[in-house]
Design a protein around this motif. Structure first.
Motif, PDB file in Angstrom:
ATOM      1  N   ARG A 112      -4.781  14.089   1.796  1.00 47.09           N
ATOM      2  CA  ARG A 112      -5.692  13.484   0.820  1.00 47.09           C
ATOM      3  C   ARG A 112      -6.351  14.520  -0.082  1.00 47.09           C
ATOM      4  NH1 ARG A 112      -2.577  10.233   1.128  1.00 47.09           N
ATOM      5  NH2 ARG A 112      -2.496   8.771   2.826  1.00 47.09           N
ATOM      6  N   TYR A 127       6.080   8.981  -2.433  1.00 49.41           N
ATOM      7  CA  TYR A 127       6.156  10.010  -1.407  1.00 49.41           C
ATOM      8  C   TYR A 127       4.744  10.423  -1.026  1.00 49.41           C
ATOM      9  CZ  TYR A 127      10.779   9.628  -3.225  1.00 49.41           C
ATOM     10  OH  TYR A 127      11.982   9.105  -3.617  1.00 49.41           O
ATOM     11  N   ASP A 128       4.261   9.836   0.042  1.00 48.92           N
ATOM     12  CA  ASP A 128       2.896  10.070   0.504  1.00 48.92           C
ATOM     13  C   ASP A 128       2.898  11.207   1.510  1.00 48.92           C
ATOM     14  OD1 ASP A 128       0.209   9.836   1.161  1.00 48.92           O
ATOM     15  OD2 ASP A 128       0.589   8.270   2.639  1.00 48.92           O
ATOM     16  N   SER A 129       2.306  12.327   1.130  1.00 46.92           N
ATOM     17  CA  SER A 129       2.238  13.481   2.021  1.00 46.92           C
ATOM     18  C   SER A 129       1.205  13.278   3.118  1.00 46.92           C
ATOM     19  CB  SER A 129       1.874  14.735   1.222  1.00 46.92           C
ATOM     20  OG  SER A 129       0.527  14.652   0.779  1.00 46.92           O
ATOM     21  N   GLY A 130       0.281  12.374   2.899  1.00 45.88           N
ATOM     22  CA  GLY A 130      -0.804  12.186   3.844  1.00 45.88           C
ATOM     23  C   GLY A 130      -1.919  13.201   3.661  1.00 45.88           C
ATOM     24  N   GLU A 149      -3.923  15.365  -2.667  1.00 43.15           N
ATOM     25  CA  GLU A 149      -3.830  14.238  -3.602  1.00 43.15           C
ATOM     26  C   GLU A 149      -4.985  14.265  -4.598  1.00 43.15           C
ATOM     27  OE1 GLU A 149      -4.593   9.674  -2.883  1.00 43.15           O
ATOM     28  OE2 GLU A 149      -2.660  10.267  -2.024  1.00 43.15           O
ATOM     29  N   ASN A 189       0.859  -1.177   0.000  1.00 41.65           N
ATOM     30  CA  ASN A 189       0.000   0.000   0.000  1.00 41.65           C
ATOM     31  C   ASN A 189       0.902   1.236   0.000  1.00 41.65           C
ATOM     32  OD1 ASN A 189      -1.715   2.115   0.524  1.00 41.65           O
ATOM     33  ND2 ASN A 189      -2.729   1.146   2.268  1.00 41.65           N
ATOM     34  N   PRO A 190       0.805   2.087  -1.024  1.00 45.66           N
ATOM     35  CA  PRO A 190       1.705   3.243  -1.098  1.00 45.66           C
ATOM     36  C   PRO A 190       1.351   4.366  -0.121  1.00 45.66           C
ATOM     37  CG  PRO A 190       0.184   3.267  -2.934  1.00 45.66           C
ATOM     38  CD  PRO A 190      -0.069   1.989  -2.187  1.00 45.66           C
ATOM     39  N   LYS A 191       0.269   4.217   0.606  1.00 44.66           N
ATOM     40  CA  LYS A 191      -0.168   5.255   1.539  1.00 44.66           C
ATOM     41  C   LYS A 191       0.109   4.830   2.977  1.00 44.66           C
ATOM     42  CE  LYS A 191      -3.540   7.209  -1.464  1.00 44.66           C
ATOM     43  NZ  LYS A 191      -4.477   6.734  -2.374  1.00 44.66           N
ATOM     44  N   GLY A 192       0.382   5.820   3.805  1.00 42.19           N
ATOM     45  CA  GLY A 192       0.533   5.551   5.228  1.00 42.19           C
ATOM     46  C   GLY A 192       1.915   5.115   5.661  1.00 42.19           C
TER      47      GLY A 192
END
Length: 160
Positions: free
Chosen positions: A36, A31-34, A39, A20-23
């Motif tokens: 949403r 690079y998940d900024s968190g 996004e 899962n690319p998130k979290g």
């Protein structure tokens, strides 16, 4: 099941073993900024330009304007003379590295003509794109070891 559903189902099945690319599950490459909402805006913006191509700005002048705006903003962050800064959009890290290595090679070719066999000195931990750039651009690589504890490049080896 129609063709659309069939394609999307097949793609979904291909993703079954992906992380899962998130979290924070993937420490590199994603690079998940968190954020949403950001996004969602980025996805909508991407979809607006999915059929645009920056190869010819006379066809898509909006891309040239975006590139100029972003380069100018970045130049403001990194230079006391932003008007002297040039830049370009790239498709990702590898292309960025190749273009940077090309720029240095071309600069050296013009300003240091005594260098007939260009070389790039890289730590053993250098991104593979530096090796790819050297290969494509006719540059010899010299790989220097890093300390196994600190992962810092061995400066004595670098100097040699």
């Amino acid at each position: 099941m129609n063709k659309r559903e069939s394609i999307l189902q097949a793609l979904s099945e291909l993703q079954q073993d992906d992380l899962n690319p998130k979290g924070g599950n993937v420490w590199a490459y994603v690079y998940d900024s968190g954020l949403r909402e950001a996004e969602k805006v980025a996805t909508e913006a991407h979809n607006m330009f999915i059929n645009h191509n920056g190869l010819d700005f006379t066809v898509f002048p909006s891309l040239l304007q975006l590139e100029n705006n972003i380069v100018a903003e970045i130049a403001e962050l990194f230079s006391n003379e932003p008007a002297s800064i040039a830049g370009t959009f790239t498709s990702g890290g590898t292309e960025s590295i190749i273009l940077a290595v090309k720029a240095v090679r071309d600069y050296a070719s013009e300003h240091k003509p005594s260098i007939t066999t260009p070389e790039i000195v890289l730590p053993s931990t250098a991104h593979a794109a530096f090796h790819k750039a050297a290969h494509y651009l006719g540059i010899d690589t010299i790989v220097v070891p890093v300390n196994n504890t600190t992962f810092k490049v061995d400066t004595n080896e670098m100097e040699k």
